[in-house]
Scaffold this active site. Structure first.
Site, PDB file in Angstrom:
ATOM      1  N   CYS A   1       0.837  -1.188   0.000  1.00 22.29           N
ATOM      2  CA  CYS A   1       0.000   0.000   0.000  1.00 22.29           C
ATOM      3  C   CYS A   1       0.874   1.240   0.000  1.00 22.29           C
ATOM      4  O   CYS A   1       2.095   1.154   0.098  1.00 22.29           O
ATOM      5  CB  CYS A   1      -0.916   0.036   1.208  1.00 22.29           C
ATOM      6  SG  CYS A   1       0.005   0.139   2.742  1.00 22.29           S
TER       7      CYS A   1
ATOM      8  N   ASP B   1       3.451  27.959 -31.976  1.00 25.42           N
ATOM      9  CA  ASP B   1       4.462  28.512 -32.855  1.00 25.42           C
ATOM     10  C   ASP B   1       3.877  28.471 -34.275  1.00 25.42           C
ATOM     11  O   ASP B   1       3.067  27.601 -34.566  1.00 25.42           O
ATOM     12  CB  ASP B   1       5.702  27.614 -32.731  1.00 25.42           C
ATOM     13  CG  ASP B   1       6.784  27.998 -33.712  1.00 25.42           C
ATOM     14  OD1 ASP B   1       7.056  29.202 -33.822  1.00 25.42           O
ATOM     15  OD2 ASP B   1       7.347  27.098 -34.344  1.00 25.42           O
TER      16      ASP B   1
HETATM   17  P1  ADP Z   1       9.008  31.595 -36.487  1.00 28.49           P
HETATM   18  O1  ADP Z   1       8.669  32.233 -35.192  1.00 28.49           O
HETATM   19  O2  ADP Z   1       7.850  31.695 -37.440  1.00 28.49           O
HETATM   20  O3  ADP Z   1       9.531  30.207 -36.349  1.00 28.49           O
HETATM   21  P2  ADP Z   1      11.673  32.762 -36.789  1.00 28.49           P
HETATM   22  O4  ADP Z   1      11.752  33.347 -35.434  1.00 28.49           O
HETATM   23  O5  ADP Z   1      12.521  31.584 -37.055  1.00 28.49           O
HETATM   24  O6  ADP Z   1      10.157  32.477 -37.198  1.00 28.49           O
HETATM   25  O7  ADP Z   1      12.037  33.888 -37.851  1.00 28.49           O
HETATM   26  C1  ADP Z   1      11.386  35.155 -37.875  1.00 28.49           C
HETATM   27  C2  ADP Z   1      11.595  35.898 -39.142  1.00 28.49           C
HETATM   28  O8  ADP Z   1      12.981  36.242 -39.302  1.00 28.49           O
HETATM   29  C3  ADP Z   1      11.264  35.131 -40.385  1.00 28.49           C
HETATM   30  O9  ADP Z   1       9.906  35.236 -40.690  1.00 28.49           O
HETATM   31  C4  ADP Z   1      12.138  35.829 -41.434  1.00 28.49           C
HETATM   32  O10 ADP Z   1      11.530  37.009 -41.869  1.00 28.49           O
HETATM   33  C5  ADP Z   1      13.362  36.168 -40.658  1.00 28.49           C
HETATM   34  N1  ADP Z   1      14.414  35.162 -40.808  1.00 28.49           N
HETATM   35  C6  ADP Z   1      14.845  34.306 -39.869  1.00 28.49           C
HETATM   36  N2  ADP Z   1      15.848  33.548 -40.340  1.00 28.49           N
HETATM   37  C7  ADP Z   1      16.036  33.887 -41.625  1.00 28.49           C
HETATM   38  C8  ADP Z   1      16.915  33.447 -42.675  1.00 28.49           C
HETATM   39  N3  ADP Z   1      17.810  32.458 -42.486  1.00 28.49           N
HETATM   40  N4  ADP Z   1      16.832  34.047 -43.860  1.00 28.49           N
HETATM   41  C9  ADP Z   1      15.945  35.027 -44.074  1.00 28.49           C
HETATM   42  N5  ADP Z   1      15.101  35.475 -43.141  1.00 28.49           N
HETATM   43  C10 ADP Z   1      15.126  34.937 -41.931  1.00 28.49           C
HETATM   44 MG    MG Z   2       9.919  28.111 -35.566  1.00 27.55          MG
END
Ligand code: ADP
Ligand code: MG
Length: 767
Positions: free
Chosen positions: A22, A452
């Site tokens: 128990c 997300d």
């Molecule tokens: P989420 O929250 O949708 O997962 P992220 O935080 O990864 O998005 O990215 C946010 C924004 O930053 C993207 O929508 C883009 O505009 C820009 N970004 C991030 N990483 C890249 C990259 N490698 N090349 C171009 N733009 C990027």
């Molecule tokens: Mg993401």
């Protein structure tokens, strides 16, 4: 809340414990372990019959830990060296089976012997063959082995408890049956001392002498053994899910060496081996397909019933089933490193963990036994004083025994852990891995679900949809962008790389690269300074976007992401990248709303894009433009506002936010199980599984509450009746035999109720 990471000098061990009956037993072992030197944390689970101990190996060791368990009056099975592997016949399972067989034998003997005693006692001389003067001695002869052989474990357990100045269920049973037995023996040997009464309320010896209660002792032991036996079997079934998972493990593998094939035992496979898999065979270990292609049933790992197509370069997983083709693959992870082994380990650990709701039962059963002893003694005293002299001893005794027997708190101890075990097992079968009982319990209380965007609501596989070239051709823009993004692992980078490949472009190698998380990248390509990213990046770099504002707005309004490309400080073009929402997202979000959840989209993308997607899938609240590092702070803000927050993310760049959330749910892609950062991992990236998870949590906790209710009800109603509270009004007393039947029934009904959870199914609308 993420899992605790162990500091390197601490070790954790899981030991199967035997002899617990128990929650009080579990608590006693916990106390003994916690008091031992070098033990940092000890938790003992009654349902899994395991002790999980975190200790400092410099101070103590397995032997000393086992010793501490033995000191408490129980035993532990020392695991074989090398620790637990994925195997079906572990010592704990075998010990449980042996215990079941032992209980069954004792039960059968007890029934055989107790039945004539009961018949004799109930017949009041009406069965001629049992109507002779010395029948009491026959009852004595039959009952004695039941008490001393079949019931020995109760007396041994009570003695062990007594030595620690404790009392538990065994104490109650031993005292109850012992009192009935000793009284009957005394009445048999010196009948003159006990007044005979033909007016007995309870069945008894009849007119030939004082009432005997041998049948109470014998039948109580038989019934309690029956309860224990059913319990042992049902406990085995609560861990069925995990055994099924373990059963997926292939025993052998076909290995290719020097061009010839050989069948080897699974343990002989090492990373780097090349293995062949034929149609209909289990994949032995994790690896990567070299040649050939096939469809594979991965439902056992992901819960997804559609077979998955595999080609060279694709990952395959041990325990999944090859359907159509033959292929060769290279072993990458074997033994305890495979996804299957890690799932098994996680489920085992979750099943052994305690849900907060269990604490109530622990506290209650800890103080329960002493209270019951007091009630029983008071009952005896009141009856002894208040009843007429010729019946007072037998009435006092009967009620004393009934109170002790009905009050056994075993059902209380089983209520929570059995439900958590079945719940986590059912989850695992549906591709829902729950880290611990606490996560499973908290999930159904969530009132806010943060999602997300990229990879969670959307597929996470964006594609280039539009190219605005201000300088040079579209191809030139894409080629430069692809070169600059080569070092990035962001899905946008992947999309641009794919576009370059589809157009057959030659992509240069960048010489400098810097990722700007959540914003973009900075790179040097063939001597050009390339900046790619969102508006924030461009603002920072002092590059005006006025000339492309209308194009960027158009892309965003369609739910795409507009990425600006600047070369040597001058805007060169804009690339539109779109990521489709997953087809099931809308239905899943609608279901979350129906469950009363506040659904929030959290994204690093810009407000306009986020709102377009949000509108598409039915999310009304959007938090956009959040840098990855700030996502956790946003979750915290919601929590500070009083919300109980669940966060769903892809588990990689969302880890801090997942950890901050009350329940972090990682969507796995099957390939990398982000077990570590989350409370719950969904092996298949499908938002509907989030809803299923919440429903499973609700069903599990509902079962726990029903269990606790029934366990309490038995005691709350049973104890006063057993004490004789109804006697002055209705003349009712509870016979000790009925009390023991009710007691066994309450444990068995709690277990049966927990097992009902195995029938949990995700609702049709969601599948
Ligand atoms: P989420 O929250 O949708 O997962 P992220 O935080 O990864 O998005 O990215 C946010 C924004 O930053 C993207 O929508 C883009 O505009 C820009 N970004 C991030 N990483 C890249 C990259 N490698 N090349 C171009 N733009 C990027
Ligand atoms: Mg993401």
């Amino acid at each position: 809340m993420s899992g605790t990471t162990l500091s390197p000098e601490r070790e954790r061990i899981d030991l199967p414990v035997t002899g617990m009956t128990c929650a009080a037993c579990a608590a006693r072992i916990e106390r003994s372990l916690s008091a031992a030197d070098g033990v940092e944390e000890a938790s003992v689970n009654l349902a899994t019959e395991r002790a999980t101990v975190r200790f400092d190996p410099a101070v103590t060791g397995v032997d000393r830990i086992v010793e501490a368990i033995r000191r408490a009056g129980y035993d532990a099975i020392i695991p074989p060296p090398g620790g637990a592997t994925v195997s079906g016949d572990d010592p704990a399972t075998r010990a449980r089976q042996e215990e079941y067989v032992r209980l069954r034998r004792k039960f059968q003997i007890a029934v055989l012997l107790a039945f004539p005693v009961l018949a004799s006692a109930m017949s009041h001389g009406s069965i001629p063959v049992l109507n002779f003067r010395g029948v009491g001695w026959l009852e004595f002869a039959l009952t004695t082995p039941v008490v001393f052989y079949c019931g020995a474990q109760f007396y041994r357990g009570a003695w062990a408890a007594l030595r620690h100045r404790a009392a538990d269920m065994n104490t109650l049973i031993a005292l109850g049956t012992g009192a009935a037995y000793v009284y009957s023996v005394a009445a048999l040997v010196v009948p003159s001392f006990f007044a005979s009464s033909p007016m007995m309320v309870m069945s008894g010896g009849g007119p030939m002498g004082p009432t005997l209660y041998f049948e109470a002792a014998a039948v109580i032991i038989a019934l309690i053994l029956a309860g224990r036996m059913l319990e042992a079997r049902a406990k085995g079934r609560t861990s069925e899910a995990i055994r099924r998972l373990i059963g997926l493990q292939a025993k052998t593998a076909t290995i290719v060496r020097d061009g010839s094939e050989a069948e080897v035992a699974i343990d002989a496979v090492v990373p780097g081996d090349v293995l062949v898999v034929r149609p209909g065979a289990l994949i032995p270990v994790d690896g990567t397909v070299l040649d050939g292609d096939s469809t594979i049933d991965e439902s056992m790992l992901t819960g997804e019933s559609l077979p998955v197509e595999k080609q060279p370069g694709d990952a395959v997983f041990g325990g999944t089933l090859n359907r159509t083709g033959s292929f060769r693959f290279e072993a990458k992870r074997v033994g305890r490193d495979t996804v299957l082994a890690r799932i098994v380990e996680m489920v085992e650990r979750a099943q052994g963990s305690k849900a907060p709701i269990a604490r109530l039962a622990d506290v209650v059963s800890g103080i329960f036994t002493p209270i019951v002893l007091c009630i029983a003694i008071t009952t005896f005293a009141i009856w002894f004083v208040a009843a007429p002299p010729e019946t007072r001893l037998s009435l006092a005794l009967v009620n004393f025994v009934s109170v002790l027997i009905i009050a056994c708190p075993c059902a209380l101890g089983l209520a929570t852990p059995t439900a958590i075990m079945v719940g986590t097992g059912v989850g695992a079968e549906n591709g829902i891995l729950v880290r611990n009982g606490e996560s499973l319990e908290t999930a159904h209380k969530l009132n806010t679900m943060v999602l997300d965007k990229t990879g969670t609501i959307t597929r996470g596989q964006p594609a280039v949809t539009e190219i605005v070239a201000l300088r040079g051709s579209e191809n030139e823009i894409i080629a430069v962008a692809a070169a600059a993004e080569a070092g990035s692992e962001h899905p946008i980078a992947t999309a641009i790389a794919r576009a370059a490949k589809d157009r057959g472009l030659v992509v240069a190698r960048p010489t400098g690269f810097e990722a700007l998380p959540g914003q973009g990248v900075n790179a040097t390509v063939q001597g050009m300074r390339v900046v790619i990213g969102n508006e924030a990046v461009m603002r920072e770099a002092g590059i005006p976007l006025d000339s492309v504002e209308s194009q960027m707005a158009r892309i965003s309004e369609r739910g795409g992401t507009a990425i600006a490309v600047a070369i040597d400080g001058v805007l060169a073009g804009v690339i539109g990248v779109a990521d489709e929402p997953r087809p099931e997202s809308k239905a899943a979000i609608a279901a979350m709303h129906r469950m009363g959840l506040d659904v929030v989209m959290l994204t690093g993308d810009n407000q306009r894009t986020a709102e377009a997607i949000a509108k598409d899938v039915g999310v009304s609240r959007v938090i956009a433009g959040v840098l990855p590092a700030d996502k956790a702070a946003e979750v915290k803000r919601l929590q500070d506002g009083g919300a109980l927050v669940g966060m769903v993310g892809d588990g990689i760049n969302d880890a801090p936010a997942l950890a901050q959330a009350d329940v972090g749910i990682a969507l796995g892609s099957g390939t990398d199980v982000a077990i570590e950062s989350s409370d719950i991992t969904l092996l298949k990236g499908d938002l509907r599984r989030v809803v299923t998870t919440l429903l499973l949590s609700r069903a599990t906790i509902g079962t726990v509450k029903q269990n606790l209710f029934w366990a309490f009800v038995y005691n709350v109603i049973g104890i006063p009746i057993a004490a004789g509270a109804l006697y002055p009004v209705t003349g009712w007393l509870l016979s000790p035999v009925i009390a023991s039947a009710a007691m066994s029934l309450s444990s068995v009904s709690v277990l049966a109720n927990s097992l009902r959870l195995r029938n949990f199914r995700a609702p049709q609308v969601l599948t």
